[in-house]
Design an enzyme around this catalytic site. Structure first.
Site, PDB file in Angstrom:
ATOM      1  N   GLY A   1       1.137  34.030-114.312  1.00  0.00           N
ATOM      2  CA  GLY A   1      -0.193  34.658-114.343  1.00  0.00           C
ATOM      3  C   GLY A   1      -1.162  34.161-113.296  1.00  0.00           C
ATOM      4  O   GLY A   1      -2.366  34.082-113.561  1.00  0.00           O
TER       5      GLY A   1
ATOM      6  N   SER B   1      -2.260  35.678-110.578  1.00  0.00           N
ATOM      7  CA  SER B   1      -3.228  36.689-110.107  1.00  0.00           C
ATOM      8  C   SER B   1      -4.406  36.812-111.068  1.00  0.00           C
ATOM      9  O   SER B   1      -5.570  36.838-110.644  1.00  0.00           O
ATOM     10  CB  SER B   1      -2.571  38.064-109.980  1.00  0.00           C
ATOM     11  OG  SER B   1      -1.441  37.983-109.177  1.00  0.00           O
TER      12      SER B   1
ATOM     13  N   ALA C   1      -5.376  34.582-113.248  1.00  0.00           N
ATOM     14  CA  ALA C   1      -6.133  33.319-113.286  1.00  0.00           C
ATOM     15  C   ALA C   1      -7.074  33.218-112.080  1.00  0.00           C
ATOM     16  O   ALA C   1      -8.239  32.822-112.219  1.00  0.00           O
ATOM     17  CB  ALA C   1      -5.171  32.134-113.334  1.00  0.00           C
TER      18      ALA C   1
ATOM     19  N   ASP D   1      -3.198  38.982-119.844  1.00  0.00           N
ATOM     20  CA  ASP D   1      -3.220  37.770-119.020  1.00  0.00           C
ATOM     21  C   ASP D   1      -4.658  37.393-118.634  1.00  0.00           C
ATOM     22  O   ASP D   1      -5.006  36.212-118.541  1.00  0.00           O
ATOM     23  CB  ASP D   1      -2.326  37.930-117.777  1.00  0.00           C
ATOM     24  CG  ASP D   1      -2.474  39.284-117.108  1.00  0.00           C
ATOM     25  OD1 ASP D   1      -3.289  40.118-117.565  1.00  0.00           O
ATOM     26  OD2 ASP D   1      -1.773  39.532-116.105  1.00  0.00           O
TER      27      ASP D   1
END
Ligand code: MEV
Length: 325
Positions: free
Chosen positions: A109, A111, A113, A154
């Site tokens: 994840g 991107s 974050a 996400d």
């Protein structure tokens, strides 16, 4: 206006992948692989954003009135989120935005974050007053601008942290009161992008609507049961649900031989259950591991060609790391 740096965690999907894109629920835990973004106001005559990676002096400079082309994959998520912020609260000054994070993301994840860290740093730097819900909406829109299709789970994990029950594309985001999770994460190798796996499932869905809808209904049911099992710490039952969902992900065509090898190895070494985590096609698997079997499971995953991923689950959500005028 001030300089600000924020960080946000990655994510690990526990149950519900792919069905969640169609509005069904999932269970996700935030993982302590952190990505950061630092925003510094710049004194320039033409308002623009200057996006850097921490290890590079090269910048991508985009005038604020030209945001949104998203032509560079490296900077697209930051560009998209600045554009979404700019649409809501006009940004009148130039900004330097520097992103940083571990070189290998394991498909956990990065991107989302980075997108969340950038939004939170902008929020702090420009004193925009966005709360978590507004940050979620902004960041989810930015991710959709770049990817076209996504569920937003996400983004929720990066903002709220902990372990979440997420449903209806973010209408429901419920933090769960669970202890640290007895899991082992194994990395099977890099995959093709999430978008193409979501597209692969969409194509199967259009060829076999009844079958795929029925699978999604089962995934919905097992995710709800999984939430209950998680809250009760009923690990053996949760392990069964992991194994059943792995079978369904296989049926959707997103598992791979390397993932299956790691999953079988973990089960043979005593895991309560094991499954791929995320879009499939590669990246990570997750095993629910009885404490007495943890070492044997780690060894088995390693011997089957996997890399053990050491980041802790149930990590804290986005936070401001520094802020100075
Ligand atoms: C990817 O980590 C999980 C998917 O369900 C996509 C998404 O939810 O955005 C395949």
């Amino acid at each position: 206006m001030k300089s600000a740096r924020a960080s946000a965690p990655g994510k690990l999907m526990l149950l519900g992948e792919h069905a969640v894109v169609y509005g069904h629920p999932c269970l996700v835990t935030a993982v302590d692989i952190r990505y950061s973004a630092a925003v510094t106001p710049l004194d320039k005559s033409t308002p623009a954003i200057h996006i850097h990676r921490a290890e590079s002096s090269a910048a991508r400079v985009i005038p604020l009135n030209e945001l949104g082309q998203l032509s560079e994959p490296e900077t697209a998520f930051v560009e998209a989120v600045v554009k979404r912020v700019h649409q809501q609260r006009t940004i009148a000054t130039s900004l330097r935005i520097e992103t940083d994070g571990p070189a290998i993301s394991y498909g956990l994840g990065s991107s989302s974050a980075v997108t969340v860290a950038a939004a939170a740093a902008l929020n702090e730097s420009l004193d925009l007053g966005f709360g978590n819900r507004e940050l979620f909406d902004l960041c989810f829109e930015a991710v959709l601008d770049v990817q076209g299709k996504a569920s937003g789970f996400d983004v929720a994990a990066a903002i709220y942290g902990g372990t979440l029950y997420f449903s209806e594309r973010g209408e429901v985001i419920t933090p769960l009161d669970v202890p640290s999770l007895p899991i082992v994460i194994g990395y099977s190798g890099a995959k093709v992008g999430t978008v193409s796996l979501v597209e692969k499932v969409a194509q199967l869905h259009s060829r076999q609507p009844f079958m795929v809808e029925s699978i999604f209904e089962l995934v919905h049911r097992l995710t709800d049961d999984g939430r209950y099992a998680l809250e009760q710490k009923a690990w053996a039952e949760l392990g069964d649900l992991f194994n059943i969902q792995q079978g369904l992900l296989d049926a959707l065509g997103v598992s791979t031989l390397p993932l299956s090898r790691l999953i079988e190895a973990a089960r043979s070494a005593g895991a309560w259950g094991a499954k791929l985590s995320g879009a499939g096609g590669g990246d990570c698997m997750v095993a629910l591991a009885e404490p007495d079997s943890v070492e044997a499971i780690r060894r088995a995953i390693h011997d089957a060609g996997g890399e053990i991923v050491e980041y802790a689950s149930n990590a804290s959500g986005v936070r401001i790391e520094s802020s100075a005028t």
